[in-house]
Design a protein around this motif. Structure first.
Motif, mmCIF file in Angstrom:
data_model
loop_
_atom_site.group_PDB
_atom_site.id
_atom_site.type_symbol
_atom_site.label_atom_id
_atom_site.label_comp_id
_atom_site.label_asym_id
_atom_site.label_seq_id
_atom_site.Cartn_x
_atom_site.Cartn_y
_atom_site.Cartn_z
ATOM 1 N N SER A 182 6.946 7.720 -90.318
ATOM 2 C CA SER A 182 7.988 6.845 -90.852
ATOM 3 C C SER A 182 7.448 5.432 -90.998
ATOM 4 O O SER A 182 6.525 5.034 -90.289
ATOM 5 C CB SER A 182 9.202 6.806 -89.914
ATOM 6 N N SER A 183 8.044 4.673 -91.900
ATOM 7 C CA SER A 183 7.694 3.266 -92.085
ATOM 8 C C SER A 183 8.786 2.408 -91.471
ATOM 9 O O SER A 183 9.976 2.636 -91.714
ATOM 10 C CB SER A 183 7.563 2.929 -93.568
ATOM 11 N N TYR A 184 8.381 1.431 -90.667
ATOM 12 C CA TYR A 184 9.293 0.459 -90.085
ATOM 13 C C TYR A 184 8.889 -0.907 -90.608
ATOM 14 O O TYR A 184 7.716 -1.273 -90.552
ATOM 15 C CB TYR A 184 9.216 0.470 -88.551
ATOM 16 N N TYR A 185 9.875 -1.659 -91.127
ATOM 17 C CA TYR A 185 9.590 -2.958 -91.696
ATOM 18 C C TYR A 185 10.152 -4.058 -90.818
ATOM 19 O O TYR A 185 11.233 -3.928 -90.254
ATOM 20 C CB TYR A 185 10.158 -3.052 -93.122
ATOM 21 N N ALA A 186 9.410 -5.152 -90.707
ATOM 22 C CA ALA A 186 9.782 -6.267 -89.839
ATOM 23 C C ALA A 186 10.661 -7.265 -90.580
ATOM 24 O O ALA A 186 10.505 -7.475 -91.779
ATOM 25 C CB ALA A 186 8.527 -6.974 -89.349
ATOM 26 N N VAL A 187 11.561 -7.886 -89.840
ATOM 27 C CA VAL A 187 12.395 -8.936 -90.400
ATOM 28 C C VAL A 187 11.697 -10.290 -90.253
ATOM 29 O O VAL A 187 11.632 -11.070 -91.193
ATOM 30 C CB VAL A 187 13.777 -8.974 -89.698
ATOM 31 N N HIS A 188 11.146 -10.551 -89.063
ATOM 32 C CA HIS A 188 10.542 -11.857 -88.784
ATOM 33 C C HIS A 188 9.088 -11.784 -88.350
ATOM 34 O O HIS A 188 8.518 -12.793 -87.959
ATOM 35 C CB HIS A 188 11.343 -12.590 -87.705
ATOM 36 N N GLY A 189 8.479 -10.627 -88.347
ATOM 37 C CA GLY A 189 7.077 -10.539 -87.953
ATOM 38 C C GLY A 189 6.797 -9.279 -87.163
ATOM 39 O O GLY A 189 7.707 -8.582 -86.724
ATOM 40 N N VAL A 190 5.524 -8.992 -87.011
ATOM 41 C CA VAL A 190 5.078 -7.819 -86.275
ATOM 42 C C VAL A 190 4.312 -8.291 -85.052
ATOM 43 O O VAL A 190 3.441 -9.158 -85.152
ATOM 44 C CB VAL A 190 4.160 -6.939 -87.153
ATOM 45 N N VAL A 191 4.642 -7.745 -83.900
ATOM 46 C CA VAL A 191 3.949 -8.065 -82.655
ATOM 47 C C VAL A 191 3.188 -6.831 -82.204
ATOM 48 O O VAL A 191 3.768 -5.758 -82.073
ATOM 49 C CB VAL A 191 4.943 -8.497 -81.547
ATOM 50 N N LEU A 192 1.886 -6.987 -81.973
ATOM 51 C CA LEU A 192 1.069 -5.898 -81.449
ATOM 52 C C LEU A 192 0.961 -6.095 -79.941
ATOM 53 O O LEU A 192 0.323 -7.023 -79.475
ATOM 54 C CB LEU A 192 -0.328 -5.918 -82.088
ATOM 55 N N ALA A 193 1.601 -5.215 -79.197
ATOM 56 C CA ALA A 193 1.634 -5.351 -77.740
ATOM 57 C C ALA A 193 1.349 -3.997 -77.105
ATOM 58 O O ALA A 193 2.255 -3.249 -76.767
ATOM 59 C CB ALA A 193 3.000 -5.878 -77.291
ATOM 60 N N SER A 194 0.071 -3.685 -76.955
ATOM 61 C CA SER A 194 -0.297 -2.351 -76.474
ATOM 62 C C SER A 194 -0.666 -2.314 -75.006
ATOM 63 O O SER A 194 -0.984 -1.262 -74.477
ATOM 64 C CB SER A 194 -1.448 -1.796 -77.305
ATOM 65 N N GLY A 195 -0.664 -3.438 -74.325
ATOM 66 C CA GLY A 195 -0.940 -3.417 -72.897
ATOM 67 C C GLY A 195 -2.369 -3.677 -72.510
ATOM 68 O O GLY A 195 -2.746 -3.498 -71.359
ATOM 69 N N GLY A 196 -3.208 -4.081 -73.409
ATOM 70 C CA GLY A 196 -4.564 -4.463 -73.050
ATOM 71 C C GLY A 196 -5.590 -3.362 -73.202
ATOM 72 O O GLY A 196 -5.373 -2.365 -73.873
ATOM 73 N N LEU A 197 -6.718 -3.564 -72.532
ATOM 74 C CA LEU A 197 -7.866 -2.677 -72.666
ATOM 75 C C LEU A 197 -8.288 -2.038 -71.350
ATOM 76 O O LEU A 197 -9.320 -1.374 -71.293
ATOM 77 C CB LEU A 197 -9.060 -3.464 -73.223
ATOM 78 N N GLY A 198 -7.537 -2.233 -70.278
ATOM 79 C CA GLY A 198 -7.941 -1.735 -68.964
ATOM 80 C C GLY A 198 -8.213 -0.249 -68.906
ATOM 81 O O GLY A 198 -9.038 0.214 -68.122
ATOM 82 N N GLY A 199 -7.548 0.537 -69.746
ATOM 83 C CA GLY A 199 -7.697 1.983 -69.722
ATOM 84 C C GLY A 199 -9.022 2.500 -70.255
ATOM 85 O O GLY A 199 -9.335 3.670 -70.093
ATOM 86 N N ILE A 200 -9.817 1.635 -70.877
ATOM 87 C CA ILE A 200 -11.108 2.097 -71.389
ATOM 88 C C ILE A 200 -12.187 2.065 -70.310
ATOM 89 O O ILE A 200 -13.280 2.563 -70.515
ATOM 90 C CB ILE A 200 -11.571 1.294 -72.635
ATOM 91 N N TYR A 201 -11.876 1.470 -69.169
ATOM 92 C CA TYR A 201 -12.846 1.359 -68.083
ATOM 93 C C TYR A 201 -12.632 2.443 -67.042
ATOM 94 O O TYR A 201 -11.511 2.879 -66.794
ATOM 95 C CB TYR A 201 -12.748 -0.025 -67.428
ATOM 96 N N GLN A 202 -13.710 2.850 -66.398
ATOM 97 C CA GLN A 202 -13.620 3.869 -65.354
ATOM 98 C C GLN A 202 -12.787 3.369 -64.177
ATOM 99 O O GLN A 202 -11.994 4.104 -63.610
ATOM 100 C CB GLN A 202 -15.013 4.259 -64.874
#
Length: 144
Positions: free
Chosen positions: A87-107
């Protein structure tokens, strides 16, 4: 009190600017931000889904100060993991990318077990940058 955040000094800064809460600062911040966002009328939460791509209005603006195009992210393509529907979701005032960081790529990480911090937002942004710069087309044309 258990729900009080404190400000702490970091390195050589003159003013306290680091939020701290017992030994669970990230959890406290996440709970507070999630609560505020869930109560906002213009924010929609989509569960059991993953963003697969960003939608850009390539005609969305004039040239920027540095001479580059002012392409604007206006939404996201989202895959529902239960139905496998895109599905496509469209923003009214902007898009925020908030995925929680990169900690999961480390052992080893201080993130809680099961916390999916794999840098997906960084990947989406880099892929979009590559797409807008046209470098992927140039690379594909040179592989022959």
């Amino acid at each position: 009190e258990d729900d009080v955040l404190s400000l702490c000094l970091e390195a050589s800064h003159a003013a306290p600017r680091i939020i701290h809460h017992a030994d669970c600062t990230g959890k406290a911040i996440t709970i507070s931000i999630t609560k505020a966002a869930s109560e906002h009328p213009l924010i929609e939460f989509v569960g059991d889904a993953v963003v697969t791509d960003l939608i850009v209005d390539e005609n969305g603006g004039e040239s920027s100060i540095d001479g580059g195009d002012n392409d604007m992210v206006i939404g996201a393509q989202v895959l529902n993991k239960k139905t496998n529907q895109l599905s496509s979701y469209y923003a009214v005032h902007g898009v925020v990318l908030a995925s929680g960081g990169l900690g999961g790529i480390y052992q080893h990480s201080t993130n809680p077990l099961g916390f999916n911090a794999l840098g997906s937002s960084v990947g989406l942004a880099l892929r979009l940058q590559d797409r807008l710069s046209g470098s992927s087309n140039n690379n594909n044309n040179n592989n022959g």
